[in-house]
Design an enzyme around this catalytic site. Structure first.
Site, PDB file in Angstrom:
ATOM      1  N   ASN A 204     -45.063  24.438  52.414  1.00  0.00           N
ATOM      2  CA  ASN A 204     -43.657  24.033  52.336  1.00  0.00           C
ATOM      3  C   ASN A 204     -43.459  22.759  51.528  1.00  0.00           C
ATOM      4  O   ASN A 204     -42.511  22.640  50.762  1.00  0.00           O
ATOM      5  CB  ASN A 204     -43.076  23.853  53.731  1.00  0.00           C
ATOM      6  CG  ASN A 204     -43.076  25.132  54.530  1.00  0.00           C
ATOM      7  OD1 ASN A 204     -43.530  25.163  55.657  1.00  0.00           O
ATOM      8  ND2 ASN A 204     -42.580  26.220  53.951  1.00  0.00           N
ATOM      9  N   LYS A 209     -40.772  16.810  58.386  1.00  0.00           N
ATOM     10  CA  LYS A 209     -40.268  18.030  59.026  1.00  0.00           C
ATOM     11  C   LYS A 209     -40.166  17.733  60.521  1.00  0.00           C
ATOM     12  O   LYS A 209     -41.164  17.535  61.209  1.00  0.00           O
ATOM     13  CB  LYS A 209     -41.178  19.217  58.763  1.00  0.00           C
ATOM     14  CG  LYS A 209     -40.659  20.518  59.349  1.00  0.00           C
ATOM     15  CD  LYS A 209     -41.542  21.698  58.944  1.00  0.00           C
ATOM     16  CE  LYS A 209     -41.282  22.109  57.508  1.00  0.00           C
ATOM     17  NZ  LYS A 209     -42.077  23.305  57.140  1.00  0.00           N
TER      18      LYS A 209
END
Length: 331
Positions: A204, A209
């Site tokens: 990603n 995150k």
């Protein structure tokens, strides 16, 4: 209280097996480790000898996945680790499943999964300070899992990161996937993750995150910076479909595609958060960030941050512990 001075893997292994609460393991040289080091004891200190920056090299287990491939596996509590480098473990460089452990002034690099990971419900109130984690990559799953740091997979409450830096990892800078307890981040920086030209594979590649679908844990961030997120990932601060409460104070996002994606927070407080050179944000109605439009101010901030981060990378590559840094950009 005893001190065990070690310079070989055999000595380190024996010291870990023998040390009890209050004892110290002093690492006086770089060591090639033929298997993982498991710390199940509580109350020990494992640190570099003064004047030495030892590299614990786990190349011997670099192709081993799962728990056996972890470099340093901490299931004990109230331990302190400082001053060394962990590299080339087949799985996590360090994995913590105990409580009230402290990791200070360490480097995690070139591991086959996340550099340092905190997980399991028993992993509570651990503190990671002034550590760097970079160029970790999981080849088995083509870069999808190796973050710089992670507090995820049902880790307990009260874990925090202070003054840590995460960069050039195959996946995210920080990840808190499936994490319903709180995590605190202070003075942390992340940049340039998810670049396959560096790590061969890319996942990603976002900055911070902060959750996953339906996760409810609170996130508190103070003076954190996400920049240069333009590779496989796009987001500097990414809630990743989590629905927990998020508090950001004096945070900065620049040179990212999406500066802040926090639109699903159950509550969101942003105080003096800023950004520049980001294409867009995803924020709840009524919440905004300060856009820095003065190009000279942008250049000043970018130069200060890049200079510090380039120095951190240079230090890491030369086996130098950077420790705490101060960035005077919050005025």
């Amino acid at each position: 209280m005893s001190t065990y001075s070690v310079t070989t893997y055999s000595e380190l292994k024996n010291a870990v097996a023998s040390a009890g609460s209050g004892d110290t393991i002093s690492i006086g040289a770089s060591i090639s480790c033929s298997a993982r080091i498991k710390i199940s004891t509580s109350g020990i200190t494992m640190k570099a000898k003064s004047g030495v920056t030892p590299v614990l090299d786990f190349s011997a287990i670099s192709s081993t996945t799962g728990d056996s491939g972890i470099g340093i596996y901490v299931t004990g509590s109230n331990n302190a680790f400082s001053g060394f480098i962990v590299q080339y473990a087949g799985d996590n460089g360090m994995k913590i499943e105990g409580a009230n452990n402290t990791v200070t002034n360490c480097i995690f690099r070139y591991n086959g999964d996340t550099g340092l990971q905190i997980s399991k419900s028993t992993a509570k109130s651990n503190t990671i300070k002034y550590c760097d984690s970079y160029r970790n990559c999981d080849t088995a799953t083509e870069g999808e899992n190796a973050d710089g740091f992670a507090c995820k997979l049902s880790a307990g409450a009260g874990n925090q990161f202070i003054g840590c830096r995460s960069f050039q990892n195959s996946d995210d800078g920080w990840d808190s996937y499936n994490m319903n307890n709180d995590v605190t981040y202070t003075d942390c920086i992340t940049w340039h993750n998810g670049d396959a030209s560096i790590t061969k594979y890319a996942g990603n590649g976002n900055g911070f995150k902060l959750g996953s679908s339906g996760s409810t844990g609170a996130r508190t961030m103070t003076r954190c910076i996400a920049w240069d997120t333009q590779y496989s990932g796009k987001k500097g601060f990414d809630q990743n479909n989590g629905v927990g409460a998020v508090t950001l104070v004096n945070c900065l996002s620049f040179d990212n595609v999406i500066g802040y994606q926090l639109d699903e927070a159950s509550s969101l407080t942003m105080t003096n958060c800023r950004e520049f050179n980001c294409d867009s944000d995803e924020l709840p109605s009524g919440v905004s960030v300060t856009k820095i439009t003065d190009t000279s101010k942008q250049a000043s901030i970018r130069n200060a941050v890049k200079t510090a981060c380039n120095k951190i990378l240079s230090n890491c590559e030369n086996d130098i512990i950077t420790g705490a840094i101060t960035l005077d950009i919050w005025g």
